[in-house]
Every structure is written in structure tokens, then in C-alpha cells.
Design a protein around this motif. Sequence first.
Motif, PDB file in Angstrom:
ATOM      1  N   THR A   1       0.832  -1.208   0.000  1.00  0.00           N
ATOM      2  CA  THR A   1       0.000   0.000   0.000  1.00  0.00           C
ATOM      3  C   THR A   1       0.863   1.253   0.000  1.00  0.00           C
ATOM      4  N   ASN A   2       1.979   1.195   0.728  1.00  0.00           N
ATOM      5  CA  ASN A   2       2.904   2.333   0.746  1.00  0.00           C
ATOM      6  C   ASN A   2       3.532   2.561  -0.622  1.00  0.00           C
ATOM      7  N   ILE A   3       3.831   1.479  -1.338  1.00  0.00           N
ATOM      8  CA  ILE A   3       4.423   1.607  -2.675  1.00  0.00           C
ATOM      9  C   ILE A   3       3.412   2.214  -3.644  1.00  0.00           C
ATOM     10  N   PHE A   4       2.168   1.736  -3.617  1.00  0.00           N
ATOM     11  CA  PHE A   4       1.135   2.292  -4.497  1.00  0.00           C
ATOM     12  C   PHE A   4       0.969   3.787  -4.254  1.00  0.00           C
ATOM     13  N   GLU A   5       0.934   4.166  -2.992  1.00  0.00           N
ATOM     14  CA  GLU A   5       0.731   5.572  -2.649  1.00  0.00           C
ATOM     15  C   GLU A   5       1.944   6.417  -3.020  1.00  0.00           C
ATOM     16  N   ALA A   6       3.139   5.925  -2.685  1.00  0.00           N
ATOM     17  CA  ALA A   6       4.356   6.696  -2.930  1.00  0.00           C
ATOM     18  C   ALA A   6       4.563   6.968  -4.415  1.00  0.00           C
ATOM     19  N   LEU A   7       4.403   5.953  -5.252  1.00  0.00           N
ATOM     20  CA  LEU A   7       4.620   6.137  -6.688  1.00  0.00           C
ATOM     21  C   LEU A   7       3.555   7.035  -7.317  1.00  0.00           C
ATOM     22  N   ALA A   8       2.332   6.998  -6.772  1.00  0.00           N
ATOM     23  CA  ALA A   8       1.277   7.885  -7.282  1.00  0.00           C
ATOM     24  C   ALA A   8       1.655   9.350  -7.065  1.00  0.00           C
ATOM     25  N   TYR A   9       2.160   9.673  -5.876  1.00  0.00           N
ATOM     26  CA  TYR A   9       2.516  11.061  -5.574  1.00  0.00           C
ATOM     27  C   TYR A   9       3.835  11.470  -6.218  1.00  0.00           C
ATOM     28  N   LEU A  10       4.762  10.532  -6.319  1.00  0.00           N
ATOM     29  CA  LEU A  10       6.013  10.843  -7.010  1.00  0.00           C
ATOM     30  C   LEU A  10       5.734  11.160  -8.471  1.00  0.00           C
ATOM     31  N   GLY A  11       4.913  10.340  -9.114  1.00  0.00           N
ATOM     32  CA  GLY A  11       4.557  10.595 -10.511  1.00  0.00           C
ATOM     33  C   GLY A  11       3.826  11.910 -10.678  1.00  0.00           C
ATOM     34  N   ALA A  12       2.894  12.203  -9.755  1.00  0.00           N
ATOM     35  CA  ALA A  12       2.155  13.467  -9.829  1.00  0.00           C
ATOM     36  C   ALA A  12       3.097  14.661  -9.674  1.00  0.00           C
ATOM     37  N   GLY A  13       4.061  14.544  -8.752  1.00  0.00           N
ATOM     38  CA  GLY A  13       5.013  15.636  -8.559  1.00  0.00           C
ATOM     39  C   GLY A  13       5.847  15.897  -9.795  1.00  0.00           C
ATOM     40  N   ILE A  14       6.315  14.822 -10.436  1.00  0.00           N
ATOM     41  CA  ILE A  14       7.119  14.965 -11.650  1.00  0.00           C
ATOM     42  C   ILE A  14       6.301  15.611 -12.769  1.00  0.00           C
TER      43      ILE A  14
ATOM     44  N   SER B   1       6.379  16.585  -1.561  1.00  0.00           N
ATOM     45  CA  SER B   1       6.408  16.614  -0.095  1.00  0.00           C
ATOM     46  C   SER B   1       5.577  15.476   0.481  1.00  0.00           C
ATOM     47  N   TYR B   2       4.421  15.207  -0.154  1.00  0.00           N
ATOM     48  CA  TYR B   2       3.584  14.108   0.323  1.00  0.00           C
ATOM     49  C   TYR B   2       4.289  12.769   0.101  1.00  0.00           C
ATOM     50  N   PHE B   3       4.992  12.668  -1.011  1.00  0.00           N
ATOM     51  CA  PHE B   3       5.776  11.464  -1.289  1.00  0.00           C
ATOM     52  C   PHE B   3       6.806  11.227  -0.191  1.00  0.00           C
ATOM     53  N   LEU B   4       7.545  12.272   0.173  1.00  0.00           N
ATOM     54  CA  LEU B   4       8.567  12.139   1.214  1.00  0.00           C
ATOM     55  C   LEU B   4       7.932  11.864   2.573  1.00  0.00           C
ATOM     56  N   GLY B   5       6.820  12.541   2.861  1.00  0.00           N
ATOM     57  CA  GLY B   5       6.125  12.297   4.120  1.00  0.00           C
ATOM     58  C   GLY B   5       5.670  10.853   4.238  1.00  0.00           C
ATOM     59  N   GLY B   6       5.157  10.294   3.135  1.00  0.00           N
ATOM     60  CA  GLY B   6       4.731   8.899   3.141  1.00  0.00           C
ATOM     61  C   GLY B   6       5.888   7.944   3.345  1.00  0.00           C
ATOM     62  N   ILE B   7       7.050   8.280   2.776  1.00  0.00           N
ATOM     63  CA  ILE B   7       8.234   7.437   2.954  1.00  0.00           C
ATOM     64  C   ILE B   7       8.633   7.387   4.426  1.00  0.00           C
ATOM     65  N   PHE B   8       8.674   8.550   5.068  1.00  0.00           N
ATOM     66  CA  PHE B   8       9.038   8.591   6.488  1.00  0.00           C
ATOM     67  C   PHE B   8       7.977   7.921   7.355  1.00  0.00           C
ATOM     68  N   PHE B   9       6.710   8.120   7.006  1.00  0.00           N
ATOM     69  CA  PHE B   9       5.625   7.496   7.766  1.00  0.00           C
ATOM     70  C   PHE B   9       5.716   5.973   7.654  1.00  0.00           C
ATOM     71  N   GLY B  10       5.934   5.472   6.430  1.00  0.00           N
ATOM     72  CA  GLY B  10       6.054   4.034   6.227  1.00  0.00           C
ATOM     73  C   GLY B  10       7.264   3.456   6.944  1.00  0.00           C
TER      74      GLY B  10
END
Length: 283
Positions: free
Chosen positions: A59-72, A99-108
Motif C-alpha cells: 500500500t505504501n508503494i502504491f501511494e508513494a509512486l502515485a505522488y512521485l509521478g504526480a510531482g514529476i 512533499s507528500y511522497f517524502l512524508g509517506g516514505i518517512f511514515f512508512g
Amino acid sequence: MSSSYNNSYRSKSLFTNQNIVLLSIGWAVLALLYYLLFGAKVPGADGVESRAEWYVIGTNIFEALAYLGAGILCLRNWRSPQIVSSRNIWLAIGVGMLSYFLGGIFFGYTEIILKQEPDISIGDVFFVLTYLSVGAGMILAVTSRRINLEKWQWLIVLAIGLFGSLLAWWISMQQGTSKEMLVVIVNWFYVISDVVLLILATTMLLAFWGGRVAQSWRMIAAAAFSLYIADMWFKYAQGPNYQSGDILEVFWVFSGVLFGIGAVLEHDASLSRTRRERGRKRV
């Protein structure tokens, strides 16, 4: 030389705006199926039901890549001189997505690796930056266009804002209050920010209704709605028995995907507009 050119051309043609949208939709569908098929809790050795660790990692991977892609994709709009909207809008939203991508990484990392669930962590620094950046971008988007809503449309904005505020307030009261002032401040910041984004999303949805260029902002509005749903569920579900991976948390993935699709639609509409203007000049 010709081989290098062909490889470069194929690479560029593979990542067309249409293909990126299809890939984003596919990612959202895969995430939904993942949550539905593997999100059930199973009894552990101690008899307590919990979700598998590999599922939570997924679930963390799905979320992280979604926000990373959106940021790019948002930063691609910021760098494009042809973009229709203000480039500062996409810079703000892009910074928010990363920022949400990084926050999710630290949260995970805190939840999965350290096995901790602190009220406040370093991830919250990035989540706070997300709300500030995305909020600023949406405010710029709304104020950059002359708002001329009908009375009934303003009533819709008022009703949704009131409902969202009451729901957020009720959920917050159900969870009780912390004794730590910093925790209280951060929690209320999230609540207020969610409501503000909900109001901005409703205003944006009504103000940008109609037209090809407006499609991107309808996606951004839908992304803000999805973020509100996921955040409210997370706040409601929090407690001593909370575990990541409930089905409504898939709306975090949907939110990242929709922000990305909105950026792609804006980019595509801007390119089409530029081509039409060049065609008129040649004529």
C-alpha cells in the motif's frame, strides 16, 4: 546515429500524454484491486487479527509512486513555457506532491521498519508542507480566473463547506484531545486544511466547468475530494487497534493519480492550443 534517434523517438512516443493517463488509470485500478483482494485481517500467533506486513508495504508503494509521478508531472508543467495556466500554480502543487511522497516514505519507515506509531514524526513536516503548497496552488488557480458563480452555486459551496466542517469537527471530537500542545496544533491544522481544500475544490469544480482546458481542474478538484475522504477516514479509524490498509485509504492513491492526470490534461491542452495558434499564424 539513426539507431540512437529511433530509440529516442520510441522512448518519447511511449510516454505520450495519452499513455501516461492510461498508465495512471491502470495504477489506480491495480491499487483498488490490491486493497480489495489482500486487505483482509488474518489471525496471528497471539490470536490478534492483523494485516500482513507485505500488504502494508504494498500500500505504501502504491501511494508513494502515485505522488512521485504526480510531482514529476506537475513540475513538467512548471518548466513548460507553453503551459496555459500560471507556472507558479504547478510549481506549488508539484512541491506539494513531492512533499507528500517524502512524508509517506518517512511514515512508512516509522510504521513498518521501526514498528512505532508516534503522534508526531518527521513525516508530518512534509505533510504540513503539502497542505501549504497544494492550498497555495489551488488558491492561485481559483483567483487567476474571474469567479462568477450563480447564487445556487455559492449555496453548494457553502453547504459542502458546512458539511465538511461538521464532519471533521465530529470526527475530531470522537478521538478526544491530546495533552501535548504540538499534537493538538498539528491535528487541527490538518482538519482545517482538509476543509479549506474541500471548499477550494468545490469552488474550482463549479468555476472551471466546461471547456477542454477545464478538464484538468476538474481532476484537481476530484483529487482534493479524494484526499479529504482518505484523511477523514484515517482520523476516524485511529485508535489503539488501528492498522494501515483499510479500503478507504485507497483514496490517497486516487488523489495522487488524479493530481497527476490533471497535470497531464493541462499539458496536453496547452500543446494543442500552441499548435492551433501556430497554424493560424501560418495561414
